[in-house]
Write a protein that holds these residues in place. Sequence first.
Motif, short mmCIF file in Angstrom:
data_model
loop_
_atom_site.label_atom_id
_atom_site.label_comp_id
_atom_site.label_asym_id
_atom_site.label_seq_id
_atom_site.Cartn_x
_atom_site.Cartn_y
_atom_site.Cartn_z
N LEU A 136 0.74 -1.23 0.13
CA LEU A 136 0.06 0.05 0.04
C LEU A 136 0.99 1.19 0.16
CD1 LEU A 136 -2.55 -1.28 2.54
CD2 LEU A 136 -2.80 -1.25 -0.06
N GLU A 137 1.54 1.62 -1.22
CA GLU A 137 2.27 2.68 -1.33
C GLU A 137 1.50 4.13 -1.39
OE1 GLU A 137 4.65 1.81 -4.66
OE2 GLU A 137 5.37 0.04 -3.84
N TRP A 138 2.17 5.12 -0.48
CA TRP A 138 1.31 6.34 -0.64
C TRP A 138 2.01 7.29 -1.51
CZ3 TRP A 138 3.73 3.76 3.35
CH2 TRP A 138 4.97 4.37 3.94
N ASP A 139 1.32 8.49 -1.80
CA ASP A 139 1.84 9.52 -2.71
C ASP A 139 2.33 10.45 -1.64
OD1 ASP A 139 1.12 8.48 -5.41
OD2 ASP A 139 -0.75 8.65 -4.46
N GLY A 140 3.57 11.27 -1.97
CA GLY A 140 4.13 12.41 -1.50
C GLY A 140 4.59 11.87 0.04
N GLU A 141 5.03 13.03 0.75
CA GLU A 141 5.43 12.88 2.05
C GLU A 141 4.31 12.55 3.14
OE1 GLU A 141 7.69 16.14 3.26
OE2 GLU A 141 9.23 15.90 1.49
N VAL A 142 4.63 11.92 4.22
CA VAL A 142 3.91 11.45 5.24
C VAL A 142 3.50 12.89 5.93
CG1 VAL A 142 3.60 10.04 7.52
CG2 VAL A 142 4.79 9.36 5.39
N SER A 143 2.32 13.13 6.35
CA SER A 143 1.87 14.35 6.99
C SER A 143 1.86 13.88 8.60
CB SER A 143 0.48 14.66 6.55
OG SER A 143 0.23 15.82 7.56
N TRP A 144 1.94 14.72 9.60
CA TRP A 144 2.27 14.24 10.95
C TRP A 144 1.47 15.43 11.85
CZ3 TRP A 144 4.98 9.77 12.31
CH2 TRP A 144 5.73 9.28 11.43
N GLN A 145 0.39 14.90 12.35
CA GLN A 145 -0.53 15.95 13.15
C GLN A 145 0.32 16.71 14.35
OE1 GLN A 145 -4.06 14.09 14.21
NE2 GLN A 145 -5.12 15.04 12.43
N HIS A 146 1.43 16.16 14.82
CA HIS A 146 1.93 16.71 15.90
C HIS A 146 2.63 17.76 15.60
CE1 HIS A 146 5.55 14.36 14.80
NE2 HIS A 146 6.28 15.39 15.08
N ARG A 147 2.82 18.01 14.15
CA ARG A 147 3.84 19.30 13.68
C ARG A 147 2.72 20.39 13.37
NH1 ARG A 147 7.64 15.93 9.50
NH2 ARG A 147 8.77 14.63 11.14
#
Length: 304
Positions: A75-86
């Motif tokens: 399950l490959e995702w597009d772009g960078e991972v988004s992190w809510q803590h940031r």
Amino acid sequence: MAGMNTHATPRYRGRFAPTPSGPLHFGSLVAALGSYLDARAAGGEWLLRIEDIDPPRCPEGAADTILAQLEAFGLEWDGEVSWQHRRHAAYQAALERLETLGLAYPCSCSRKQWQSYAVYPGWCRRGVCRPNAPVAWRLRSDLGEHPARFDDRLQGRLEFDPAALGDAVLKRKDALFAYQLAVVVDDAEQGITDVVRGMDLLDNTPWQRQLQRALGYPAPRYLHLPLVVAANGQKLSKQNHAPALATEPAGIRRQLFAALEALSQAPPAALARCPVAEQLAWGIARWSPARLAGAATRPVPQEH
């Protein structure tokens, strides 16, 4: 990617947004696979967001485990991972805007004070009851659309009475932002057009629709997937000690096939022995959300 429907709109943007409170289990895989297939079959993007807005619930290393699990299942995702803590600054800006609009208010009440009520009765809407006590911030459910209406691609037009759901917490007394606000801000800023997630999140949608309207955000399309339950009828969850996904290749293939079955996509039996890439290609080429209508909440396959 093989099997992708190139005739569908390219503007689709979906996402998978797990909370890293532990490794993914079979119910998580079904939700991830449903959102992935819906995005890829539409020729769209599939983003990954780690919803680590609540650090006490997120043990060290859990997010890395989830990333590795998704990769193992192809399950490959597009772009960078988004992190809510940031993203606290974005959530704070949204909260301040809601306060300006009169839709968010500080609340000093404790759960113990209103435990005899089904939902919080709104005692602090017109002023904080205990001015010197710590406060949470709540969303007013008595304002906005009544009843709240939205469309689900599986359930059709749905209506909820916001007053029956109560005033959702937007920011907790410990200064941590709550899921309802964070997910709405993130979906809007990431340009998410389609939210595909489990049926257990269906009753969160009225609050999220109220926030989207107040903040001027577009409404994504919703598809809430039937849940997978344990043998005792409980929803598979980390709180209910659902086992983590398999890690060996044969187990990964079996569980991916079982997830296609759980989504009522009717994969042929021979597909269970095929590599992950072939199973995903088959699922993308034949993805049919209409089949989900017959996929009532179902038990997890026995070997899981």
